[in-house]
Write an enzyme that holds these catalytic residues in place. Sequence first.
Site, PDB file in Angstrom:
ATOM      1  N   LYS A  84       0.837  -1.212   0.000  1.00  0.00           N
ATOM      2  CA  LYS A  84       0.000   0.000   0.000  1.00  0.00           C
ATOM      3  C   LYS A  84       0.871   1.262   0.000  1.00  0.00           C
ATOM      4  O   LYS A  84       0.625   2.193  -0.753  1.00  0.00           O
ATOM      5  CB  LYS A  84      -0.945   0.025   1.219  1.00  0.00           C
ATOM      6  CG  LYS A  84      -1.938  -1.136   1.257  1.00  0.00           C
ATOM      7  CD  LYS A  84      -2.975  -0.948   2.349  1.00  0.00           C
ATOM      8  CE  LYS A  84      -2.419  -0.973   3.748  1.00  0.00           C
ATOM      9  NZ  LYS A  84      -1.954  -2.275   4.238  1.00  0.00           N
ATOM     10  N   ARG A 102     -10.448   0.708   8.352  1.00  0.00           N
ATOM     11  CA  ARG A 102      -9.950  -0.627   8.668  1.00  0.00           C
ATOM     12  C   ARG A 102     -10.986  -1.470   9.388  1.00  0.00           C
ATOM     13  O   ARG A 102     -10.710  -2.628   9.727  1.00  0.00           O
ATOM     14  CB  ARG A 102      -8.735  -0.477   9.570  1.00  0.00           C
ATOM     15  CG  ARG A 102      -7.477  -1.089   9.013  1.00  0.00           C
ATOM     16  CD  ARG A 102      -6.398  -0.779   9.993  1.00  0.00           C
ATOM     17  NE  ARG A 102      -5.187  -1.480   9.762  1.00  0.00           N
ATOM     18  CZ  ARG A 102      -4.149  -0.954   9.128  1.00  0.00           C
ATOM     19  NH1 ARG A 102      -4.223   0.228   8.583  1.00  0.00           N
ATOM     20  NH2 ARG A 102      -3.036  -1.642   9.026  1.00  0.00           N
ATOM     21  N   ARG A 113      11.459  -7.043   6.031  1.00  0.00           N
ATOM     22  CA  ARG A 113      11.191  -5.617   5.828  1.00  0.00           C
ATOM     23  C   ARG A 113      11.946  -4.722   6.812  1.00  0.00           C
ATOM     24  O   ARG A 113      11.954  -4.968   8.003  1.00  0.00           O
ATOM     25  CB  ARG A 113       9.684  -5.367   5.973  1.00  0.00           C
ATOM     26  CG  ARG A 113       9.293  -3.905   5.909  1.00  0.00           C
ATOM     27  CD  ARG A 113       7.876  -3.724   5.460  1.00  0.00           C
ATOM     28  NE  ARG A 113       6.919  -3.891   6.544  1.00  0.00           N
ATOM     29  CZ  ARG A 113       5.625  -3.628   6.406  1.00  0.00           C
ATOM     30  NH1 ARG A 113       5.151  -3.226   5.235  1.00  0.00           N
ATOM     31  NH2 ARG A 113       4.807  -3.799   7.417  1.00  0.00           N
ATOM     32  N   ARG A 132      10.316  -2.494  12.331  1.00  0.00           N
ATOM     33  CA  ARG A 132       9.181  -1.966  13.093  1.00  0.00           C
ATOM     34  C   ARG A 132       8.825  -2.922  14.225  1.00  0.00           C
ATOM     35  O   ARG A 132       8.859  -4.131  14.020  1.00  0.00           O
ATOM     36  CB  ARG A 132       7.958  -1.809  12.167  1.00  0.00           C
ATOM     37  CG  ARG A 132       7.824  -0.439  11.574  1.00  0.00           C
ATOM     38  CD  ARG A 132       6.830  -0.400  10.443  1.00  0.00           C
ATOM     39  NE  ARG A 132       5.502  -0.924  10.769  1.00  0.00           N
ATOM     40  CZ  ARG A 132       4.490  -0.938   9.903  1.00  0.00           C
ATOM     41  NH1 ARG A 132       4.652  -0.460   8.686  1.00  0.00           N
ATOM     42  NH2 ARG A 132       3.317  -1.429  10.238  1.00  0.00           N
ATOM     43  N   ARG A 170      -1.599  -8.899  13.712  1.00  0.00           N
ATOM     44  CA  ARG A 170      -2.051  -8.004  12.636  1.00  0.00           C
ATOM     45  C   ARG A 170      -2.822  -8.792  11.581  1.00  0.00           C
ATOM     46  O   ARG A 170      -3.821  -8.322  11.047  1.00  0.00           O
ATOM     47  CB  ARG A 170      -0.862  -7.281  12.001  1.00  0.00           C
ATOM     48  CG  ARG A 170      -0.431  -6.094  12.826  1.00  0.00           C
ATOM     49  CD  ARG A 170       0.981  -5.705  12.552  1.00  0.00           C
ATOM     50  NE  ARG A 170       1.175  -5.121  11.242  1.00  0.00           N
ATOM     51  CZ  ARG A 170       2.342  -5.121  10.599  1.00  0.00           C
ATOM     52  NH1 ARG A 170       3.401  -5.690  11.143  1.00  0.00           N
ATOM     53  NH2 ARG A 170       2.444  -4.565   9.426  1.00  0.00           N
TER      54      ARG A 170
HETATM   55  P1  ADP Z   1       0.202  -2.405   7.951  1.00  0.00           P
HETATM   56  O1  ADP Z   1      -0.859  -2.148   6.906  1.00  0.00           O
HETATM   57  O2  ADP Z   1       1.503  -2.836   7.359  1.00  0.00           O
HETATM   58  O3  ADP Z   1      -0.266  -3.309   9.051  1.00  0.00           O
HETATM   59  P2  ADP Z   1       0.018   0.370   8.844  1.00  0.00           P
HETATM   60  O4  ADP Z   1       1.211   1.243   8.796  1.00  0.00           O
HETATM   61  O5  ADP Z   1      -1.096   0.675   7.903  1.00  0.00           O
HETATM   62  O6  ADP Z   1       0.589  -1.085   8.700  1.00  0.00           O
HETATM   63  O7  ADP Z   1      -0.604   0.392  10.345  1.00  0.00           O
HETATM   64  C1  ADP Z   1       0.192   0.120  11.480  1.00  0.00           C
HETATM   65  C2  ADP Z   1      -0.689   0.000  12.717  1.00  0.00           C
HETATM   66  O8  ADP Z   1      -1.367   1.246  12.971  1.00  0.00           O
HETATM   67  C3  ADP Z   1      -1.823  -1.011  12.621  1.00  0.00           C
HETATM   68  O9  ADP Z   1      -1.388  -2.320  12.925  1.00  0.00           O
HETATM   69  C4  ADP Z   1      -2.792  -0.477  13.682  1.00  0.00           C
HETATM   70  O10 ADP Z   1      -2.337  -0.776  14.978  1.00  0.00           O
HETATM   71  C5  ADP Z   1      -2.676   1.020  13.509  1.00  0.00           C
HETATM   72  N1  ADP Z   1      -3.695   1.559  12.572  1.00  0.00           N
HETATM   73  C6  ADP Z   1      -3.436   2.158  11.375  1.00  0.00           C
HETATM   74  N2  ADP Z   1      -4.577   2.568  10.782  1.00  0.00           N
HETATM   75  C7  ADP Z   1      -5.593   2.221  11.631  1.00  0.00           C
HETATM   76  C8  ADP Z   1      -7.003   2.348  11.595  1.00  0.00           C
HETATM   77  N3  ADP Z   1      -7.624   2.919  10.552  1.00  0.00           N
HETATM   78  N4  ADP Z   1      -7.725   1.870  12.630  1.00  0.00           N
HETATM   79  C9  ADP Z   1      -7.127   1.287  13.676  1.00  0.00           C
HETATM   80  N5  ADP Z   1      -5.805   1.114  13.786  1.00  0.00           N
HETATM   81  C10 ADP Z   1      -5.020   1.575  12.778  1.00  0.00           C
END
Ligand code: ADP
Length: 216
Positions: free
Chosen positions: A15, A88, A127, A160, A171
């Site tokens: 993404k 999400r 990563r 990370r 996740r």
């Molecule tokens: P990835 O898609 O690789 O899991 P992101 O960088 O998009 O990583 O998100 C990292 C973390 O941030 C998620 O695992 C979650 O804890 C939090 N997060 C991000 N966006 C949201 C959202 N819209 N609602 C709830 N938690 C979120």
Amino acid sequence: MKQRIVLLGPPASGKGTQAEFIVSSFGIPHVSTGALLRAECANGTSLGKEANRWTHQGLLVPDELAIRMITAWIAEHGTRFLFDGFPRTEAQAEHLYTALASLSAPLDLVIVLELGEEEIRRRISSRLSCLACGATFSGTLNSLKAGDACLRCGEKLVRRTDDQPAAVEKRLESYHKLTFPVIGYYERNASNLIYRVDAGRESDAVFSDICKLIQS
Ligand code: ADP
């Protein structure tokens, strides 16, 4: 051209990479709720501290917190956007629908990046991320390790905390339980807006498909 886009997909589906391509080719403002949360956390803000209780374990932050961030972003930047990592959950998708309807600015494209679990685990295990500029690199493909300099900005690359195996499993669980239903939500409510793209290919090939969708 499409102007209000949601990018959905599991962790490591690319993404962030595709968002960068989209920003540089089409100039659509990009917001990653994950990157916003990491920045808050790195700056030690109260929101960052609150979010870290959930993010470092690989759990989603509460809907209210994610919605608060996105509402502030729209108020500041307006209604041209590429959302990456939001919505999400179905509750976040409902909220976005209502917020955009009240601004007479409905979504015009939902892109789903599809990637199998084996490839997700493989990508995450190698990563490396730069917390300063947000770039990510494959340690194996680029012969990099944690502590090396970011190839883009020179800051230190890190693993990370939520890329550690236990958090990755959480996740993936959150993705299946909470985010996968968001795809169903759009299929039911906006089937003319949703398109699936095979994210297991080279990033240029993925982007070429995405370009067609944005320009159509
Ligand atoms: P990835 O898609 O690789 O899991 P992101 O960088 O998009 O990583 O998100 C990292 C973390 O941030 C998620 O695992 C979650 O804890 C939090 N997060 C991000 N966006 C949201 C959202 N819209 N609602 C709830 N938690 C979120």
